[in-house]
Design an enzyme around this catalytic site. Structure first.
Site, PDB file in Angstrom:
ATOM      1  N   LYS A 104       0.841  -1.194   0.000  1.00 51.58           N
ATOM      2  CA  LYS A 104       0.000   0.000   0.000  1.00 51.58           C
ATOM      3  C   LYS A 104       0.881   1.251   0.000  1.00 51.58           C
ATOM      4  O   LYS A 104       1.939   1.251   0.622  1.00 51.58           O
ATOM      5  CB  LYS A 104      -0.853   0.038   1.285  1.00 51.58           C
ATOM      6  CG  LYS A 104      -2.012  -0.926   1.345  1.00 51.58           C
ATOM      7  CD  LYS A 104      -2.801  -0.718   2.646  1.00 51.58           C
ATOM      8  CE  LYS A 104      -3.889  -1.770   2.824  1.00 51.58           C
ATOM      9  NZ  LYS A 104      -4.958  -1.673   1.813  1.00 51.58           N
ATOM     10  N   ARG A 142      -9.815 -11.689   3.185  1.00 51.05           N
ATOM     11  CA  ARG A 142     -10.661 -12.812   2.759  1.00 51.05           C
ATOM     12  C   ARG A 142      -9.940 -14.147   2.903  1.00 51.05           C
ATOM     13  O   ARG A 142     -10.585 -15.175   3.095  1.00 51.05           O
ATOM     14  CB  ARG A 142     -11.148 -12.566   1.323  1.00 51.05           C
ATOM     15  CG  ARG A 142     -10.042 -12.525   0.302  1.00 51.05           C
ATOM     16  CD  ARG A 142     -10.481 -11.862  -1.003  1.00 51.05           C
ATOM     17  NE  ARG A 142     -10.605 -10.408  -0.879  1.00 51.05           N
ATOM     18  CZ  ARG A 142     -11.011  -9.596  -1.849  1.00 51.05           C
ATOM     19  NH1 ARG A 142     -11.363 -10.099  -3.021  1.00 51.05           N
ATOM     20  NH2 ARG A 142     -11.078  -8.293  -1.660  1.00 51.05           N
TER      21      ARG A 142
HETATM   22  N1  BES Z   1      -7.829  -3.696   4.998  1.00 49.24           N
HETATM   23  C1  BES Z   1      -8.110  -3.396   3.647  1.00 49.24           C
HETATM   24  C2  BES Z   1      -9.460  -2.708   3.460  1.00 49.24           C
HETATM   25  C3  BES Z   1      -9.596  -1.325   4.048  1.00 49.24           C
HETATM   26  C4  BES Z   1      -9.376  -0.208   3.251  1.00 49.24           C
HETATM   27  C5  BES Z   1     -10.012  -1.145   5.347  1.00 49.24           C
HETATM   28  C6  BES Z   1      -9.525   1.056   3.784  1.00 49.24           C
HETATM   29  C7  BES Z   1     -10.156   0.130   5.870  1.00 49.24           C
HETATM   30  C8  BES Z   1      -9.926   1.223   5.099  1.00 49.24           C
HETATM   31  C9  BES Z   1      -8.116  -4.669   2.814  1.00 49.24           C
HETATM   32  O1  BES Z   1      -7.278  -5.673   3.252  1.00 49.24           O
HETATM   33  C10 BES Z   1      -7.655  -4.289   1.459  1.00 49.24           C
HETATM   34  O2  BES Z   1      -6.544  -3.894   1.326  1.00 49.24           O
HETATM   35  N2  BES Z   1      -8.528  -4.410   0.471  1.00 49.24           N
HETATM   36  C11 BES Z   1      -8.205  -4.054  -0.857  1.00 49.24           C
HETATM   37  C12 BES Z   1      -8.773  -5.108  -1.772  1.00 49.24           C
HETATM   38  C13 BES Z   1      -8.237  -5.050  -3.170  1.00 49.24           C
HETATM   39  C14 BES Z   1      -6.770  -5.394  -3.192  1.00 49.24           C
HETATM   40  C15 BES Z   1      -9.023  -6.020  -4.010  1.00 49.24           C
HETATM   41  C16 BES Z   1      -8.787  -2.681  -1.133  1.00 49.24           C
HETATM   42  O3  BES Z   1      -9.850  -2.353  -0.592  1.00 49.24           O
HETATM   43  O4  BES Z   1      -8.171  -1.926  -1.866  1.00 49.24           O
HETATM   44 MN    MN Z   2      -5.293  -5.463   2.504  1.00 48.55          MN
END
Ligand code: BES
Ligand code: MN
Ligand code: ZN
Length: 491
Positions: A269, A343
């Protein structure tokens, strides 16, 4: 006189020193008769009413004062009136209760308690009606998390005054304390909050507990939790908490996402997206806090909590985009994006629950997708469900606790988005043309729930608050604790 010290976490030690107790209201005209304006220039609060003047020492009849201040009696409205207090000026807070509903009283309680900021004590004459919600609001509004000295402390003590309200006050207090625990856990920096640390906190909740360490997870074939945790110096854990009241009628399994930090893994990220990721175990925190509160609320259903805890780190031992893992139960998954890690850990826990725990219902709660915050914003959580009654029950519990849920669709047309050419499933949409990231994430989870009634709560949008406002403090919200406790209490 019994009082309620509510200074949770002045030094990041959670859940201590909270005990709200009521004092009976003296008999006589008006609820507040003969209660002196708090002696040491503390605050004293009473609900708006026309007949309070002589009892609480108002300089003018309350009706005239309220007219003067153009007060409407709305929930959240507080009018501060100066009164003579010996040689000094004391204060009485007149607070509105709106339509007197639980939602209104929760808001009123929060508004009054916030006025106590920095003071030693506030004495609040309780309103009529659903008092537990008022107490909940008042206690939650004073929540504070800080490492080290508290610079701007909330009111140290809240005393609730009211006849026959002890049970309701106690209920509000139990619920507020559970929410505060969930917030504490989620607010804790991840340098402290390893999966092992989270497991220690879970085990302290006074219910039967079992914890799988990394070796046991490997041996037990929890391939998703192991894969997500393998890049971290802080190895993963699976935590199981069991509440088994005598004569229980049904069995509910709650599953929480316990990512103690989410860097995204090798699908790293950017800093902006990463800096709030210490709260990526908010769902797991909710499950821990709920399990800890069931006995005190006399819940009659059997509840098993599963918290899948891992740190999604960036390192030479981390899983790679394109790795294939084997989830609990044998299904293979092509990991196309290591940032879709929630997931993977949730799938193991759901599959384990389905195979081994024989629940009547499974509900999971997770900060699963950034996309749900785009879809529903920060005031609405999402519920996905395989069962209409379950969706309605949870949405109803959300409505009455103010933790609102919006039902989202599990669209079968999007299932092929998760096809993989090398494994049973891919962990994200193959190709970028699908969108609906929260839906495909939920569909991925559904693959592991067997045929059981199941609901998935995506709280990524509502898990954090950006400001001190109402019942929230900046940081973790504990969203989900109150609605799940309400739902379980009514089963
Ligand atoms: N923990 C994140 C989701 C999240 C985003 C929680 C912002 C709180 C605030 C999750 O693990 C994640 O990174 N999801 C990705 C999924 C994508 C890679 C398909 C996302 O939301 O970008
Ligand atoms: Mn994530
Ligand atoms: Zn995550």
């Amino acid at each position: 006189m019994p009082i309620s010290p509510y200074l949770l976490l002045p030094r990041a030690s959670y859940g201590r020193g909270l005990s709200a107790v009521t004092s009976p209201a003296p008999s006589g005209s008006g609820a507040a008769a003969e209660i002196p304006v708090a002696e040491d220039a503390q605050l004293f609060a009473v609900p708006f009413a026309a007949d309070l003047a002589p009892e609480v020492g108002l300089p003018l009849p309350a009706a005239a004062l309220l007219a003067h201040y153009e007060a409407k009696g709305e929930a959240g409205e507080v009018v501060e009136v100066p009164v003579a207090n010996g040689e000094t000026v004391g204060r009485v807070l007149l607070y509105g209760i709106g339509d007197g509903s639980a939602g209104a009283l929760r808001k009123a309680g929060a508004a009054v308690a916030r006025r106590g900021k920095g003071r030693d004590a506030i004495r609040i004459v309780l309103p009529e009606g659903p008092v537990a919600a008022f107490v909940e609001g008042a206690l939650l509004a004073t929540y504070t998390f800080r490492i080290g000295e508290v610079k701007s402390p909330p009111v140290a003590v809240i005393e609730f005054v009211g006849d026959g309200a002890e049970a309701e006050v106690a209920r509000g207090e139990v619920i507020a304390k559970a929410v505060a625990l969930a917030r504490d856990l989620a607010n804790m920096p991840s340098s402290v909050k390893t999966p092992a640390w989270l497991a220690e906190r879970a085990v302290e909740q006074g219910v039967t507990a079992k914890v799988w360490d990394e070796e046991e997870l490997r041996a037990g074939r929890f391939g998703g939790i192991v894969a997500v945790g393998q890049g971290s110096a802080n190895p993963p854990r699976l935590i199981r908490l069991s509440y088994e009241p005598e004569g229980a009628t049904g069995h509910v399994v709650l599953v929480g996402k316990g990512i103690t930090y989410d860097t995204g893994g090798l699908s790293l990220k950017p800093t902006e997206g990463m800096k709030f990721m210490k709260t990526d175990m908010a769902g797991g925190a909710v499950v821990i806090a709920v399990l800890g509160a069931l006995a005190a609320l006399g819940v009659r259903v059997r509840v098993t909590g599963l918290i899948a805890a891992a740190e999604n780190a960036f390192s030479g031992t981390a899983q790679r985009p394109s790795d294939v893992i084997t989830q609990y139960g044998g299904r293979t998954v092509e990991v196309l994006n290591t940032d879709a890690e929630g997931r993977l850990v949730m799938a193991d826990a759901l599959a384990y629950a389905d195979a081994e725990l024989d629940p009547d219902v499974m509900v999971d709660i997770a900060t699963l997708t950034g996309a749900i915050g785009i879809a529903l914003g920060k005031d609405l959580g999402a519920v996905f469900a395989s069962d209409d009654d379950l969706a309605a029950e949870l949405a109803g519990a959300g409505e009455s606790t103010g933790e609102r849920l919006w039902r989202m669709p599990l669209i079968d047309d999007y299932v092929p988005a998760l096809d993989s050419s090398v494994a049973d499933l891919a962990n994200i949409e193959v190709g970028s043309s699908y969108g609906a990231g929260s839906v495909t994430a939920a569909l991925f989870l559904r693959e592991f729930t067997g045929k059981r009634p199941w609901a998935h709560l995506d709280i990524a949008g509502v898990g954090r608050s950006s400001a001190d406002e109402g019942i929230f403090s900046k940081g973790a919200t504990g969203y989900g604790v109150r609605l799940l406790l309400e739902w379980l209490s009514s089963r």
